[in-house]
Motif scaffolding. Structure first.
Motif, short mmCIF file in Angstrom:
data_model
loop_
_atom_site.label_atom_id
_atom_site.label_comp_id
_atom_site.label_asym_id
_atom_site.label_seq_id
_atom_site.Cartn_x
_atom_site.Cartn_y
_atom_site.Cartn_z
N UNK A 75 1.16 -1.25 0.05
CA UNK A 75 -0.43 0.25 0.04
C UNK A 75 0.58 1.46 0.20
N UNK A 76 2.35 1.16 -0.75
CA UNK A 76 2.70 2.84 -0.32
C UNK A 76 2.71 3.17 -0.53
N UNK A 111 -1.99 9.35 -1.55
CA UNK A 111 -3.03 9.91 -0.98
C UNK A 111 -3.08 10.49 0.33
N UNK A 112 -2.67 10.02 1.21
CA UNK A 112 -2.92 10.78 2.40
C UNK A 112 -1.46 11.39 2.88
N UNK A 113 -0.11 11.44 2.26
CA UNK A 113 1.05 12.09 2.15
C UNK A 113 0.79 13.84 1.20
N UNK A 114 0.12 12.86 -0.39
CA UNK A 114 0.00 14.30 -0.85
C UNK A 114 1.34 14.48 -2.56
N UNK A 115 1.79 12.85 -2.44
CA UNK A 115 3.09 13.54 -3.14
C UNK A 115 2.56 12.53 -4.59
N UNK A 116 2.69 13.36 -5.97
CA UNK A 116 3.12 12.77 -6.86
C UNK A 116 4.03 11.38 -7.49
N UNK A 162 5.00 10.74 -9.56
CA UNK A 162 7.21 11.06 -10.18
C UNK A 162 7.92 11.13 -8.48
N UNK A 163 7.62 11.56 -7.60
CA UNK A 163 8.24 12.16 -6.18
C UNK A 163 8.04 10.14 -6.17
N UNK A 164 6.84 9.41 -5.37
CA UNK A 164 6.96 7.73 -5.96
C UNK A 164 8.37 6.93 -6.23
N UNK A 165 7.78 7.40 -7.71
CA UNK A 165 9.04 6.76 -8.60
C UNK A 165 10.58 7.18 -8.17
N UNK A 166 10.62 8.42 -8.06
CA UNK A 166 11.87 8.82 -7.58
C UNK A 166 12.46 8.05 -6.19
#
Length: 80
Positions: A43-44, A50-55, A57-61
């Motif tokens: 669920x990362x 959804x909760x931390x508001x990252x995009x 692309x931010x998660x991919x990085x």
């Protein structure tokens, strides 16, 4: 109390701590576990977007830098 629950993703079962509290909801006593625990990274992406508001692309990085682990969606994992 320890209970054993099937876990399809692991191809077997897992031992879990049972419910330490018995509660009553609408006349029904709830004491059982309904779902197996999530896998590491399952669920990362949802939590970070959804909760931390990252995009995405931010998660991919973060994944690229090995800061977090994200499991691929089931449809992507099934592709040869």
């Amino acid at each position: 109390m320890v209970v054993e629950m099937p876990h399809e993703a692991l191809g077997g079962s897992v031992k879990l701590t049972g419910m330490p509290v018995k509660y009553e909801l609408a006349g029904e006593v709830g004491t059982s576990l309904r779902l197996p625990p999530p896998l590491l990274g399952e669920h990362t992406r949802e939590v970070l977007t959804e909760l931390a508001g990252l995009s995405d692309s931010d998660v991919d990085e973060l994944v690229r830098r090995k800061v977090v682990r994200v499991l691929p969606p089931p449809s992507a994992a099934a592709k040869p």
